[in-house]
Design a protein around this motif. Structure first.
Motif, PDB file in Angstrom:
ATOM      1  N   ARG A  58       6.637 -20.926 -13.798  1.00 42.11           N
ATOM      2  CA  ARG A  58       8.011 -21.072 -13.294  1.00 42.11           C
ATOM      3  C   ARG A  58       8.087 -22.116 -12.190  1.00 42.11           C
ATOM      4  N   PRO A  59       9.273 -22.733 -12.000  1.00 42.20           N
ATOM      5  CA  PRO A  59       9.485 -23.624 -10.860  1.00 42.20           C
ATOM      6  C   PRO A  59       9.459 -22.814  -9.570  1.00 42.20           C
ATOM      7  N   LEU A  60       9.014 -23.440  -8.487  1.00 42.89           N
ATOM      8  CA  LEU A  60       8.906 -22.712  -7.222  1.00 42.89           C
ATOM      9  C   LEU A  60       9.955 -23.134  -6.196  1.00 42.89           C
ATOM     10  N   LEU A  78       4.149 -30.529   2.240  1.00 42.44           N
ATOM     11  CA  LEU A  78       4.907 -29.561   1.466  1.00 42.44           C
ATOM     12  C   LEU A  78       6.196 -29.213   2.200  1.00 42.44           C
ATOM     13  N   GLU A  79       7.297 -29.213   1.471  1.00 43.79           N
ATOM     14  CA  GLU A  79       8.583 -28.802   2.038  1.00 43.79           C
ATOM     15  C   GLU A  79       8.794 -27.341   1.671  1.00 43.79           C
ATOM     16  N   LEU A  80       8.433 -26.443   2.582  1.00 49.66           N
ATOM     17  CA  LEU A  80       8.497 -25.007   2.347  1.00 49.66           C
ATOM     18  C   LEU A  80       9.776 -24.418   2.934  1.00 49.66           C
ATOM     19  N   PRO A  81      10.162 -23.203   2.521  1.00 46.83           N
ATOM     20  CA  PRO A  81      11.368 -22.580   3.082  1.00 46.83           C
ATOM     21  C   PRO A  81      11.319 -22.455   4.602  1.00 46.83           C
ATOM     22  N   ALA A  82      10.122 -22.267   5.141  1.00 45.34           N
ATOM     23  CA  ALA A  82       9.981 -22.127   6.590  1.00 45.34           C
ATOM     24  C   ALA A  82       9.924 -23.462   7.314  1.00 45.34           C
ATOM     25  N   GLY A  83       9.912 -24.550   6.537  1.00 45.76           N
ATOM     26  CA  GLY A  83       9.831 -25.876   7.134  1.00 45.76           C
ATOM     27  C   GLY A  83       8.696 -26.674   6.535  1.00 45.76           C
ATOM     28  N   PRO A  84       8.607 -27.961   6.879  1.00 46.85           N
ATOM     29  CA  PRO A  84       7.557 -28.805   6.297  1.00 46.85           C
ATOM     30  C   PRO A  84       6.166 -28.424   6.810  1.00 46.85           C
ATOM     31  N   ARG A  85       5.175 -28.623   5.960  1.00 46.62           N
ATOM     32  CA  ARG A  85       3.787 -28.364   6.350  1.00 46.62           C
ATOM     33  C   ARG A  85       2.936 -29.542   5.899  1.00 46.62           C
ATOM     34  N   ASP A  86       2.252 -30.158   6.844  1.00 53.75           N
ATOM     35  CA  ASP A  86       1.320 -31.222   6.532  1.00 53.75           C
ATOM     36  C   ASP A  86      -0.067 -30.607   6.386  1.00 53.75           C
ATOM     37  N   ALA A  87      -0.586 -30.640   5.175  1.00 54.03           N
ATOM     38  CA  ALA A  87      -1.874 -30.010   4.900  1.00 54.03           C
ATOM     39  C   ALA A  87      -3.007 -30.812   5.534  1.00 54.03           C
ATOM     40  N   ALA A  88      -4.059 -30.096   5.906  1.00 56.43           N
ATOM     41  CA  ALA A  88      -5.198 -30.713   6.587  1.00 56.43           C
ATOM     42  C   ALA A  88      -6.336 -30.945   5.606  1.00 56.43           C
ATOM     43  N   PHE A 133       4.617 -19.719  -2.561  1.00 60.78           N
ATOM     44  CA  PHE A 133       5.371 -18.623  -3.176  1.00 60.78           C
ATOM     45  C   PHE A 133       6.191 -17.825  -2.155  1.00 60.78           C
ATOM     46  N   ALA A 134       6.178 -18.240  -0.902  1.00 62.34           N
ATOM     47  CA  ALA A 134       6.924 -17.527   0.145  1.00 62.34           C
ATOM     48  C   ALA A 134       8.414 -17.492  -0.192  1.00 62.34           C
ATOM     49  N   GLY A 135       9.014 -16.320  -0.086  1.00 61.20           N
ATOM     50  CA  GLY A 135      10.442 -16.167  -0.334  1.00 61.20           C
ATOM     51  C   GLY A 135      10.827 -16.112  -1.797  1.00 61.20           C
ATOM     52  N   GLN A 136       9.847 -16.051  -2.692  1.00 59.60           N
ATOM     53  CA  GLN A 136      10.145 -16.031  -4.126  1.00 59.60           C
ATOM     54  C   GLN A 136      10.436 -14.629  -4.658  1.00 59.60           C
ATOM     55  N   GLY A 137      10.078 -13.612  -3.898  1.00 58.67           N
ATOM     56  CA  GLY A 137      10.237 -12.243  -4.381  1.00 58.67           C
ATOM     57  C   GLY A 137       9.008 -11.748  -5.114  1.00 58.67           C
ATOM     58  N   PHE A 138       7.993 -12.579  -5.182  1.00 58.57           N
ATOM     59  CA  PHE A 138       6.715 -12.199  -5.785  1.00 58.57           C
ATOM     60  C   PHE A 138       5.653 -13.094  -5.161  1.00 58.57           C
TER      61      PHE A 138
END
Length: 228
Positions: free
Chosen positions: A181-183, A22-32, A158-163
């Motif tokens: 909605r798009p994230l 996942l390419e998140l606002p805080a950086g990429p995350r490789d799920a386990a 949903f981090a940084g989305q305001g909700f």
């Protein structure tokens, strides 16, 4: 129908190629695997990538005046849907026919999504682990990769989305209105499922009745392993 050799799929297990990034606002995350995600039994094997779009409960029910996909473009994108419905997991709810995970996967595919992420919503959730692989004895896959993801991982999108995911889910439940909605985040994934096959046999049994007046009557009850 099943294969001509008399074998049937008896279990499905994750293969070695499963991955989710996942390419998140805080950086990429490789799920386990399996703590963060795992493929579902009816997932197609293959890769996909695209923007993640929240599609609520992934339900289209015109007869109920409810459509999570209304006005939403998911073509070429990765859909994120919640389990159950705005009425929770109530089997007596009018939403009950629309809660099956395979149906949600089929709906996402028909709307043009390239993959589906399924999560248990945080509101009222008793188990935040990824949806279990749960083999349903169906030979056909749903036509797109489907991954069950943990509640925590879904909420992180949903981090940084305001909700938050919890706020949107509660809103959907209270108003019985979609909040899709798009994230603005991207997912790259590969689903890899392996079917184990085994030879199965037909069994025929007869239980005689006790009423001599009905000795010539027979009630036939049938079922078979690959019933879907």
């Amino acid at each position: 129908t099943g294969p001509s050799d008399g074998s049937n799929a008896t279990t499905v297990t994750p293969g070695p190629g499963n991955r989710l990034r996942l390419e998140l606002p805080a950086g990429p995350r490789d799920a386990a695997l399996p703590a963060d995600f795992q493929p579902l039994a009816f997932s197609a094997t293959g890769g996909a990538a695209g923007e993640v779009v929240f599609v609520g409960y992934g339900i289209r029910a015109a007869e109920l005046g409810y459509d999570d996909y209304a006005g939403l473009d998911v073509k070429g994108k990765v859909a994120l849907a919640l389990r159950f419905s705005p009425a929770g997991d109530d089997p007596a709810s009018a939403f009950q026919p629309f809660m099956a995970l395979r149906r949600k996967a089929t709906e996402a595919r028909e709307q043009g999504a390239v993959a589906l992420l399924l999560a248990t919503g945080p509101v009222g959730a008793a188990d935040a682990a990824p949806v279990k692989i749960s083999f349903d004895a169906s030979f056909g896959d749903s036509g797109l990769p489907v991954l069950g993801v943990s509640t925590e991982l879904a909420a992180a999108l949903f981090a940084g989305q305001g909700f938050t995911l919890a706020e949107l889910q509660q809103r959907i439940n209270d108003r019985r209105e979609p909040a899709s909605r798009p994230l603005g985040v991207r997912a790259e994934l590969t689903a890899d499922v392996v079917q184990r096959r085994a030879e199965t046999a037909n069994v025929l049994a007869m239980l005689p009745g006790a009423d001599p007046g009905r000795a010539g009557e027979v009630v036939v009850v049938g079922a078979h392993y690959d019933h879907l």
